[in-house]
Design an enzyme around this catalytic site. Structure first.
Site, PDB file in Angstrom:
ATOM      1  N   GLY A  37       0.751  -1.368  -0.007  1.00  0.00           N
ATOM      2  CA  GLY A  37      -0.009  -0.019  -0.067  1.00  0.00           C
ATOM      3  C   GLY A  37       0.715   1.204   0.042  1.00  0.00           C
ATOM      4  O   GLY A  37       2.192   1.192   0.253  1.00  0.00           O
ATOM      5  N   GLY A  83       1.677   5.068   1.451  1.00  0.00           N
ATOM      6  CA  GLY A  83       1.797   5.568   2.934  1.00  0.00           C
ATOM      7  C   GLY A  83       3.140   4.803   3.518  1.00  0.00           C
ATOM      8  O   GLY A  83       3.261   5.167   4.709  1.00  0.00           O
ATOM      9  N   HIS A 113       0.091  -0.106   9.564  1.00  0.00           N
ATOM     10  CA  HIS A 113      -1.104   0.242   8.989  1.00  0.00           C
ATOM     11  C   HIS A 113      -1.726   1.023  10.083  1.00  0.00           C
ATOM     12  O   HIS A 113      -2.911   1.040  10.161  1.00  0.00           O
ATOM     13  CB  HIS A 113      -1.851  -0.746   8.544  1.00  0.00           C
ATOM     14  CG  HIS A 113      -1.230  -1.839   7.428  1.00  0.00           C
ATOM     15  ND1 HIS A 113      -0.862  -2.848   7.495  1.00  0.00           N
ATOM     16  CD2 HIS A 113      -1.222  -1.193   6.078  1.00  0.00           C
ATOM     17  CE1 HIS A 113      -0.246  -3.144   6.342  1.00  0.00           C
ATOM     18  NE2 HIS A 113      -0.364  -2.094   5.365  1.00  0.00           N
ATOM     19  N   GLY A 141      -7.564 -16.851   0.895  1.00  0.00           N
ATOM     20  CA  GLY A 141      -7.844 -16.069   2.034  1.00  0.00           C
ATOM     21  C   GLY A 141      -7.672 -16.805   3.460  1.00  0.00           C
ATOM     22  O   GLY A 141      -7.450 -16.410   4.338  1.00  0.00           O
ATOM     23  N   THR A 181     -15.995 -13.755   8.628  1.00  0.00           N
ATOM     24  CA  THR A 181     -15.836 -13.196   7.406  1.00  0.00           C
ATOM     25  C   THR A 181     -17.144 -13.444   6.459  1.00  0.00           C
ATOM     26  O   THR A 181     -18.120 -13.863   6.989  1.00  0.00           O
ATOM     27  CB  THR A 181     -14.730 -14.221   6.726  1.00  0.00           C
ATOM     28  OG1 THR A 181     -15.132 -15.190   6.446  1.00  0.00           O
ATOM     29  CG2 THR A 181     -13.398 -14.109   7.768  1.00  0.00           C
ATOM     30  N   GLY A 195     -18.059  -7.533   5.886  1.00  0.00           N
ATOM     31  CA  GLY A 195     -17.936  -8.308   4.863  1.00  0.00           C
ATOM     32  C   GLY A 195     -19.338  -9.222   5.017  1.00  0.00           C
ATOM     33  O   GLY A 195     -19.874  -9.375   3.829  1.00  0.00           O
TER      34      GLY A 195
END
Length: 612
Positions: free
Chosen positions: A55, A57, A221, A480, A488, A553
């Protein structure tokens, strides 16, 4: 909202990448992708390409490490969001040296990165590109208690990147490079600490620390760490970090026995001054030497940041012993990467972008698989519009459950179900992004393939859809590492899909009744996630006492499924046949009235009889 030196939150990553290539010789941006690649493009013939990313940042990771002897290409996502698989695939295509040479992917262990890089890898293999992936999980502060998640990937991944670049430069084959890095990653450990949190552009701080508090063992993060301690001196902070790192009672302990040797990274998480960084480096070296640990290499600076967070990470690579000491030659190998410590500088130019023609996944899709009639195409359009409308109307609720949720408008050209699913996959990757984008991208991609390959008769279209979506969910579970009960989307989607059992002979109303019942099952499954412990994803690292609401989700599945089915219900519900009117029972005829004469006669007879 925190103050930042930016133009617009949505443009931060792109403008930062443009600034990078403007100020460092030899770097180019690949067309419309957030991909930085060396101006020579491909790796030299006979050499393996090395691709990494994550990501935005975290600058300069990984775009600042593109150069000879390090990365061939770097892929960048939105702020704190993994890059989409389409951009990763474009980087793979652009970076490999020839048809016969492979690509090595280096990935930090976060769910979104694993999913998106995994999806890109699978698609590259479908194009007969040789690709291998190494996942770095070097966190020594905490690990998820669930084996599928493991430890987080942090600044220790930089050792793997540097080693991979050196191995590629000397011409090692792909399998050999992957083997070396798999061995090396087990000798890497990282611990972090911070004086403050950080804030994403246009948003608030991720968590709050009091002036006298320090967060120990946090990630990159903005997620909280293992514990908070009172503010103390630099010496005591470094001591706490090393004690936690080497704690033998910890499940992720990193032993540093007396007499061992290490390469050390002192990584600035963004906001510490240069003075503070060299004080911390001094303390780390002195304290390691007091433990009889020899620091043979040390790299200090901004290497993998977390925006403006005022903190640091200490990453160590064990290089003692015959099996490890040769790794130093990989760290010492020259590199032209501009932001690796001690880079090579040359004159500045503002280069043109390289074309990404032939590398990007564009909007052109082949029409494949069975086609739908007019009624089927209408049903597909109605369902998609209903699902999108339901998500739009519930976006505030989803954002309350998970601040990372977003809903985008989509426009689809409906031709074939497989084409539509491929378009949805593309849109999920590029418009939603992050973990959700990768999950739905994998779902739609695998569903499209299963729908095309299914041997279920086209007359039984509902059965074909249900079968294809089951295959799609199996792919999501595979990449996943999630199962039902892990908090989830599976906890809503899978039971609904298993409940819905269409029959080829089912009429429209029977199918709609089954879908409505499946919606209730999905809603019940989503609600039950509020009491579940997250076992995968970023939430698995969060204190379960803080996870009290239904999973975003799973809730999203319940919302869009109800929206799609309600729209189908309104459009296609057939009126029930009117019942036949009940026949009224036949009434018995009334007796005919008697004549006066006979009445008189009877009366007379009666009177006569009485008299008798």
């Amino acid at each position: 909202m925190s103050k930042k030196l930016i133009n617009h939150p949505d443009d931060c990553v792109d403008e930062a990448l443009e600034g990078l290539v403007m100020t460092h010789l030899g770097l180019r941006i690949l067309g419309s992708q957030r991909v930085v690649i060396h101006e020579s493009g491909r790796a030299p013939n006979g050499k393996i390409a090395v691709v990494a990313g994550g990501g935005g940042g975290h600058e300069p990771y990984a775009a600042g490490f593109v150069g000879q002897g390090l990365l061939t290409a770097a892929v960048v996502g939105q702020v704190f969001s993994s890059p989409p698989a389409g951009s990763i695939l474009a980087a793979i295509r652009a970076a490999r040296s020839s048809e016969n040479d492979g690509v090595l992917l280096i990935v930090i262990n976060y769910t979104g990165d694993r999913l998106n890089f995994g999806l890109a890898l699978e698609r590259a293999r479908m194009e007969d590109i040789r690709v291998k992936m190494v996942i770095c999980d070097d966190d020594c502060a905490l690990s998820s208690p669930f084996k599928a998640v493991g430890r987080r990937g942090l600044a220790g991944s930089l050792f793997l990147m540097k080693a991979a670049g050196a191995l590629a430069e000397r011409g090692d084959p792909l399998d050999s490079m992957a083997h070396v890095l798999e061995e090396m990653k087990h000798s890497i450990g990282t611990i972090g600490a911070s004086l403050t949190s950080c804030s994403v552009p246009g948003g608030e701080v991720m968590f709050r620390l009091e002036d006298d508090e320090i967060e120990l063992g946090l990630g990159i993060h903005g997620e909280a760490g293992v514990k908070r301690i009172q503010m103390m001196t630099a010496s005591n902070i470094v001591e706490e970090m090393l004690n936690r790192m080497t704690d033998s009672d910890s499940s992720c302990s990193f032993p540093l026995p007396a007499g061992c040797s290490v390469a050390l990274i002192v990584n600035n998480l963004g906001g510490l001054s240069i003075m503070e960084m060299y004080i911390a480096a001094r303390e780390a070296i002195k304290q390691l030497e007091s433990r009889e640990v020899e620091v043979v290499r040390c790299y200090v600076g901004h290497l993998m940041t977390s925006l403006e967070m005022r903190g640091l990470q200490l990453s160590m690579l064990r290089v003692d012993g015959d099996e490890r000491c040769w790794w130093l030659s990989l760290l010492d190998a020259p590199t032209s990467a501009p932001l690796w410590p001690h880079p090579l500088y040359q004159g500045r130019t503002t280069p043109e972008k390289l074309s990404d023609d032939g590398y990007r996944w564009d909007h052109h899709f082949e029409n494949r698989g069975p086609s739908l009639g007019e009624k089927g195409q209408l049903a597909l359009k109605v369902a998609i519009d209903g699902a999108a409308a339901a998500l739009e109307s519930n976006v505030d609720c989803l954002n309350e459950y998970d601040s990372g949720c977003a809903v985008r408008e989509i426009e689809l050209v409906l031709e074939y179900p497989c084409t539509v699913l491929q378009q949805l996959c593309y849109l999920m990757e590029n418009k939603v992004g992050g973990t959700s984008g990768a999950i739905y991208g994998i779902l739609f991609a695998a569903t499209a393939k299963a729908f095309e390959d299914s041997n279920i008769s086209e007359e039984a279209m509902a059965d074909r859809w249900a079968h294809a979506f089951k295959i799609g969910l199996e792919a999501v579970m595979n990449y996943g590492k999630a199962e039902p009960g892990d908090r989830t989307l599976l906890d809503a989607f899978l039971p609904a899909l298993e409940y819905f059992q269409p029959c080829s002979k089912s009429c429209t109303n029977e199918i709609l009744d089954g879908l409505l019942a499946a919606c209730s099952v999905a809603e019940d499954g989503a609600e039950k996630t509020s009491g579940m412990r997250a076992r995968v994803g970023r939430a698995s690292f969060v204190n379960e006492e803080l996870v009290t609401k239904p999973d975003a989700g799973a809730s999203a599945v319940a919302f869009w499924l109800r929206g799609a089915v309600t729209a189908l219900e309104l459009e296609f519900r057939e009126p029930e046949p009117e019942p036949e009117p009940e026949q009224e029972p036949e009434q018995e005829p009334e007796p005919a009235p008697r004549s006066r004469s006979s009445s008189s006669s009877s009366s007379s007879s009666s009177s006569s009889s009485d008299e008798e």
